[in-house]
Design a protein around this motif. Structure first.
Motif, PDB file in Angstrom:
ATOM      1  N   GLN A 169      69.258  93.031  48.781  1.00 55.64           N
ATOM      2  CA  GLN A 169      68.685  92.067  47.719  1.00 55.64           C
ATOM      3  C   GLN A 169      67.619  91.484  48.587  1.00 55.64           C
ATOM      4  N   HIS A 170      66.467  91.252  47.944  1.00 55.49           N
ATOM      5  CA  HIS A 170      65.219  90.825  48.436  1.00 55.49           C
ATOM      6  C   HIS A 170      64.646  91.064  50.063  1.00 55.49           C
TER       7      HIS A 170
ATOM      8  N   CYS B 123      64.536  97.198  40.778  1.00 53.26           N
ATOM      9  CA  CYS B 123      63.697  96.428  41.826  1.00 53.26           C
ATOM     10  C   CYS B 123      63.007  97.645  42.392  1.00 53.26           C
TER      11      CYS B 123
ATOM     12  N   CYS C 263      65.426  96.318  48.376  1.00 49.49           N
ATOM     13  CA  CYS C 263      66.096  95.579  47.240  1.00 49.49           C
ATOM     14  C   CYS C 263      66.685  96.402  46.286  1.00 49.49           C
TER      15      CYS C 263
ATOM     16  N   PHE D  48      59.810  94.609  39.478  1.00 52.72           N
ATOM     17  CA  PHE D  48      60.464  93.865  40.438  1.00 52.72           C
ATOM     18  C   PHE D  48      61.431  92.937  39.638  1.00 52.72           C
ATOM     19  N   CYS D  49      62.586  92.807  40.495  1.00 53.33           N
ATOM     20  CA  CYS D  49      63.766  91.630  40.362  1.00 53.33           C
ATOM     21  C   CYS D  49      63.117  90.506  39.798  1.00 53.33           C
ATOM     22  N   ASP D  50      62.159  89.876  40.775  1.00 52.17           N
ATOM     23  CA  ASP D  50      61.765  88.478  40.602  1.00 52.17           C
ATOM     24  C   ASP D  50      60.405  88.406  41.216  1.00 52.17           C
TER      25      ASP D  50
ATOM     26  N   SER E 237      59.680  86.892  44.148  1.00 45.33           N
ATOM     27  CA  SER E 237      59.677  86.972  45.547  1.00 45.33           C
ATOM     28  C   SER E 237      59.574  88.354  46.065  1.00 45.33           C
ATOM     29  N   CYS E 238      60.237  89.298  45.354  1.00 48.01           N
ATOM     30  CA  CYS E 238      60.201  90.671  45.617  1.00 48.01           C
ATOM     31  C   CYS E 238      58.614  91.181  45.226  1.00 48.01           C
TER      32      CYS E 238
ATOM     33  N   ARG F 299      56.463  90.351  48.089  1.00 46.47           N
ATOM     34  CA  ARG F 299      56.824  90.945  49.103  1.00 46.47           C
ATOM     35  C   ARG F 299      56.254  92.413  49.058  1.00 46.47           C
TER      36      ARG F 299
END
Length: 201
Positions: A36-37, A161, A166, A181-183, A185-186, A189
């Motif tokens: 995750q992330h 993602c 992730c 992407f999941c959110d 932040s990813c 990245r």
């Protein structure tokens, strides 16, 4: 609560179906996701820890009324179901194989369209028998909801993602099903990683 089944500018997926898709996403991300992330994570491994995670994941969702009767053994079964459902997300060229696995799950958990109601509540469509135990009910409902998304040609909205390290999954509600992407932040990245790769090149 984010109503993940509402697709911008398009017809809405039924709220019951949408809540079951959201439940599947939450259970997969809680019980069957090793990264995750950008970090390795250890999903809960004991029945008690899984049960706590399941109960937290289903908060604010309308699920089987006997959710409070789930046991640690039930949570272990739900972890297995989450792992089975995960390949349906971002299946790509493997969609036929993922669908075959989904069909098997629907048979094993006795998925069947069924009208439920009571003197105090109007009849509503469910995807499990009224006497189904919570695990079979959740599996049948989640599996049928995912099958309906695939069956109407929206499998691309079941995403995973694409950022490094992730493996979170999501339901894409963008207009053109372009989410990767999941959110945020990813997404950031991934952009930073791509920028560093270009600089090295």
């Amino acid at each position: 609560m984010v109503e993940a089944w509402r697709i911008t500018g398009q017809a809405e997926i039924d709220g019951y179906v949408g809540s079951r898709i959201e439940l599947a996403v939450r259970l997969i991300n809680t019980l069957a996701t090793p990264f995750q992330h950008g970090r390795a994570v250890t999903p809960p491994a004991s029945g008690a820890d899984r049960l706590a995670a399941v109960l937290a994941a289903q908060q604010h969702l309308t699920v089987h009324p006997a959710a409070n009767l789930l046991t640690p053994a039930d949570a272990d079964r739900l972890a297995e179901i989450a792992a089975e459902l995960r390949p349906v997300f971002a299946a790509g060229d493997g969609l036929a194989d993922a669908a075959a696995g989904l069909n098997d799950l629907l048979v094993r958990h006795h998925a069947v369209p069924n009208l439920h109601g009571s003197p105090a509540n109007p009849l509503g469509l469910s995807f499990h028998r009224p006497d189904a135990d919570p695990v079979d009910a959740w599996a049948a409902d989640m599996g049928t909801a995912l099958a309906m998304v695939i069956g109407v040609g929206q499998a691309a909205r079941l995403g995973a993602c694409q950022a490094g390290k992730c493996t979170l999954v999501f339901f894409d509600t963008t207009r053109n099903a372009s989410r990767r992407f999941c959110d945020l932040s990813c997404q950031n990245r991934a952009k930073a990683s791509a920028y560093r790769a270009r600089r090295r090149a």
